[in-house]
Design an enzyme around this catalytic site. Structure first.
Site, PDB file in Angstrom:
ATOM      1  N   LYS A  11       0.819  -1.216   0.000  1.00 31.00           N
ATOM      2  CA  LYS A  11       0.000   0.000   0.000  1.00 31.00           C
ATOM      3  C   LYS A  11       0.858   1.275   0.000  1.00 31.00           C
ATOM      4  O   LYS A  11       2.072   1.214   0.227  1.00 31.00           O
ATOM      5  CB  LYS A  11      -0.932  -0.041   1.221  1.00 31.00           C
ATOM      6  CG  LYS A  11      -1.944  -1.201   1.160  1.00 31.00           C
ATOM      7  CD  LYS A  11      -2.944  -1.135   2.310  1.00 31.00           C
ATOM      8  CE  LYS A  11      -3.950  -2.281   2.227  1.00 31.00           C
ATOM      9  NZ  LYS A  11      -4.991  -2.181   3.288  1.00 31.00           N
ATOM     10  N   TYR A  51     -12.298  -2.096  -3.985  1.00 34.68           N
ATOM     11  CA  TYR A  51     -12.813  -2.180  -2.619  1.00 34.68           C
ATOM     12  C   TYR A  51     -14.335  -2.062  -2.545  1.00 34.68           C
ATOM     13  O   TYR A  51     -14.891  -1.769  -1.472  1.00 34.68           O
ATOM     14  CB  TYR A  51     -12.146  -1.117  -1.743  1.00 34.68           C
ATOM     15  CG  TYR A  51     -10.758  -1.522  -1.262  1.00 34.68           C
ATOM     16  CD1 TYR A  51     -10.590  -2.591  -0.386  1.00 34.68           C
ATOM     17  CD2 TYR A  51      -9.622  -0.837  -1.677  1.00 34.68           C
ATOM     18  CE1 TYR A  51      -9.340  -2.961   0.061  1.00 34.68           C
ATOM     19  CE2 TYR A  51      -8.354  -1.205  -1.234  1.00 34.68           C
ATOM     20  CZ  TYR A  51      -8.219  -2.267  -0.369  1.00 34.68           C
ATOM     21  OH  TYR A  51      -6.981  -2.640   0.080  1.00 34.68           O
ATOM     22  N   ASN A 114      -2.030   0.124   6.831  1.00 33.38           N
ATOM     23  CA  ASN A 114      -1.555  -1.160   7.343  1.00 33.38           C
ATOM     24  C   ASN A 114      -0.725  -1.939   6.322  1.00 33.38           C
ATOM     25  O   ASN A 114      -0.593  -3.156   6.394  1.00 33.38           O
ATOM     26  CB  ASN A 114      -2.712  -1.986   7.917  1.00 33.38           C
ATOM     27  CG  ASN A 114      -3.768  -2.316   6.874  1.00 33.38           C
ATOM     28  OD1 ASN A 114      -3.598  -1.983   5.702  1.00 33.38           O
ATOM     29  ND2 ASN A 114      -4.827  -2.976   7.284  1.00 33.38           N
ATOM     30  N   HIS A 117      -2.231  -5.503   1.447  1.00 33.99           N
ATOM     31  CA  HIS A 117      -3.514  -6.174   1.195  1.00 33.99           C
ATOM     32  C   HIS A 117      -3.215  -7.617   0.823  1.00 33.99           C
ATOM     33  O   HIS A 117      -2.230  -7.886   0.137  1.00 33.99           O
ATOM     34  CB  HIS A 117      -4.259  -5.512   0.026  1.00 33.99           C
ATOM     35  CG  HIS A 117      -5.400  -6.363  -0.486  1.00 33.99           C
ATOM     36  ND1 HIS A 117      -6.646  -6.330   0.087  1.00 33.99           N
ATOM     37  CD2 HIS A 117      -5.453  -7.311  -1.459  1.00 33.99           C
ATOM     38  CE1 HIS A 117      -7.436  -7.208  -0.536  1.00 33.99           C
ATOM     39  NE2 HIS A 117      -6.729  -7.819  -1.478  1.00 33.99           N
ATOM     40  N   GLU A 128      -9.259 -11.115  -7.889  1.00 38.71           N
ATOM     41  CA  GLU A 128      -8.353  -9.974  -7.675  1.00 38.71           C
ATOM     42  C   GLU A 128      -7.113 -10.059  -8.565  1.00 38.71           C
ATOM     43  O   GLU A 128      -6.619  -9.037  -9.040  1.00 38.71           O
ATOM     44  CB  GLU A 128      -7.951  -9.910  -6.194  1.00 38.71           C
ATOM     45  CG  GLU A 128      -9.123  -9.545  -5.282  1.00 38.71           C
ATOM     46  CD  GLU A 128      -8.764  -9.488  -3.814  1.00 38.71           C
ATOM     47  OE1 GLU A 128      -9.647  -9.131  -3.019  1.00 38.71           O
ATOM     48  OE2 GLU A 128      -7.602  -9.801  -3.445  1.00 38.71           O
TER      49      GLU A 128
HETATM   50  N1  UDP Z   1      -9.809  -0.476   7.108  1.00 47.89           N
HETATM   51  C1  UDP Z   1      -9.927   0.755   7.760  1.00 47.89           C
HETATM   52  N2  UDP Z   1     -10.677   0.820   8.907  1.00 47.89           N
HETATM   53  C2  UDP Z   1     -11.324  -0.262   9.433  1.00 47.89           C
HETATM   54  C3  UDP Z   1     -11.217  -1.504   8.765  1.00 47.89           C
HETATM   55  C4  UDP Z   1     -10.449  -1.571   7.613  1.00 47.89           C
HETATM   56  O1  UDP Z   1      -9.352   1.749   7.307  1.00 47.89           O
HETATM   57  O2  UDP Z   1     -11.989  -0.128  10.474  1.00 47.89           O
HETATM   58  C5  UDP Z   1      -9.012  -0.560   5.873  1.00 47.89           C
HETATM   59  C6  UDP Z   1      -7.671  -1.256   6.069  1.00 47.89           C
HETATM   60  O3  UDP Z   1      -6.712  -0.616   5.214  1.00 47.89           O
HETATM   61  C7  UDP Z   1      -7.978  -2.657   5.610  1.00 47.89           C
HETATM   62  C8  UDP Z   1      -8.945  -2.414   4.464  1.00 47.89           C
HETATM   63  O4  UDP Z   1      -9.748  -1.315   4.922  1.00 47.89           O
HETATM   64  O5  UDP Z   1      -6.804  -3.345   5.210  1.00 47.89           O
HETATM   65  C9  UDP Z   1      -9.838  -3.581   4.106  1.00 47.89           C
HETATM   66  O6  UDP Z   1     -10.482  -4.049   5.285  1.00 47.89           O
HETATM   67  P1  UDP Z   1     -10.607  -5.603   5.584  1.00 47.89           P
HETATM   68  O7  UDP Z   1     -11.596  -5.748   6.691  1.00 47.89           O
HETATM   69  O8  UDP Z   1     -10.852  -6.342   4.302  1.00 47.89           O
HETATM   70  O9  UDP Z   1      -9.164  -5.965   6.190  1.00 47.89           O
HETATM   71  P2  UDP Z   1      -7.974  -6.848   5.577  1.00 47.89           P
HETATM   72  O10 UDP Z   1      -8.576  -7.957   4.764  1.00 47.89           O
HETATM   73  O11 UDP Z   1      -7.127  -5.906   4.746  1.00 47.89           O
HETATM   74  O12 UDP Z   1      -7.214  -7.347   6.777  1.00 47.89           O
HETATM   75 MG    MG Z   2      -9.954  -7.816   3.214  1.00 47.28          MG
END
Ligand code: UDP
Ligand code: MG
Length: 140
Positions: A11, A51, A114, A117, A128
């Site tokens: 990211k 997304y 974070n 992805h 994807e």
């Molecule tokens: N995210 C965020 N706030 C939240 C949850 C998720 O900004 O409360 C962002 C974060 O960058 C995350 C992405 O949205 O990686 C996608 O969320 P997901 O729940 O799919 O998490 P992941 O699969 O990336 O662990």
């Molecule tokens: Mg996810």
């Protein structure tokens, strides 16, 4: 478990801090082969579509905006059980809960910034991967 592929994205917080090589080293040290990779600047349309599953969530607007705030590295990772093994190596979405030694535990700056992805199922991995790569761009 058979060889499997998953879609990974480094990211904007990772590209901005010059950490792409360090993260790739963590993938390779953990048995992943990077079988496709390109550095791109996602368009607004691409980020919103990628997304779209989160479009009703309160963080959707900030998430797609963050994903176009700088370049990203999209990549295809390959190993046995790649989807689950990558989720394990990435660590929890919120780095406050991510184990030390995971990518997010070591590198992430916050729940949004974070760093990585990773696809969450084999089915989504196929979708994807096709979103970013043509079959001939993946060289196993
Ligand atoms: N995210 C965020 N706030 C939240 C949850 C998720 O900004 O409360 C962002 C974060 O960058 C995350 C992405 O949205 O990686 C996608 O969320 P997901 O729940 O799919 O998490 P992941 O699969 O990336 O662990
Ligand atoms: Mg996810």
């Amino acid at each position: 478990m058979a060889t499997e592929r998953t879609l990974s994205i480094l990211k904007p917080d990772a590209t901005q801090r010059n950490l792409t090589g360090r993260i790739n080293a963590m993938f390779e040290e953990n048995g992943f082969r990077i079988v496709a990779q390109k550095r791109i600047h996602m368009s607004e349309g691409q980020a919103k579509e990628f997304y779209a599953v989160h479009k009703e969530r309160p963080f959707y607007g900030e998430l797609w905006s963050f994903m176009i705030s700088g370049p990203v590295v999209v990549q295809v990772l390959e190993r046995d059980d790649a989807v689950a093994k990558n989720r394990e190596l990435m660590g929890a979405t919120n780095p406050a809960n991510a184990a030390l030694g995971t990518i997010r535990g070591v590198i992430a700056q916050g729940i949004e910034r974070n760093s990585v992805h990773g696809s969450d199922s084999a089915e989504n991995a196929a979708i994807e991967i096709a979103f970013f790569f043509k079959p001939e761009e993946i060289v196993g």
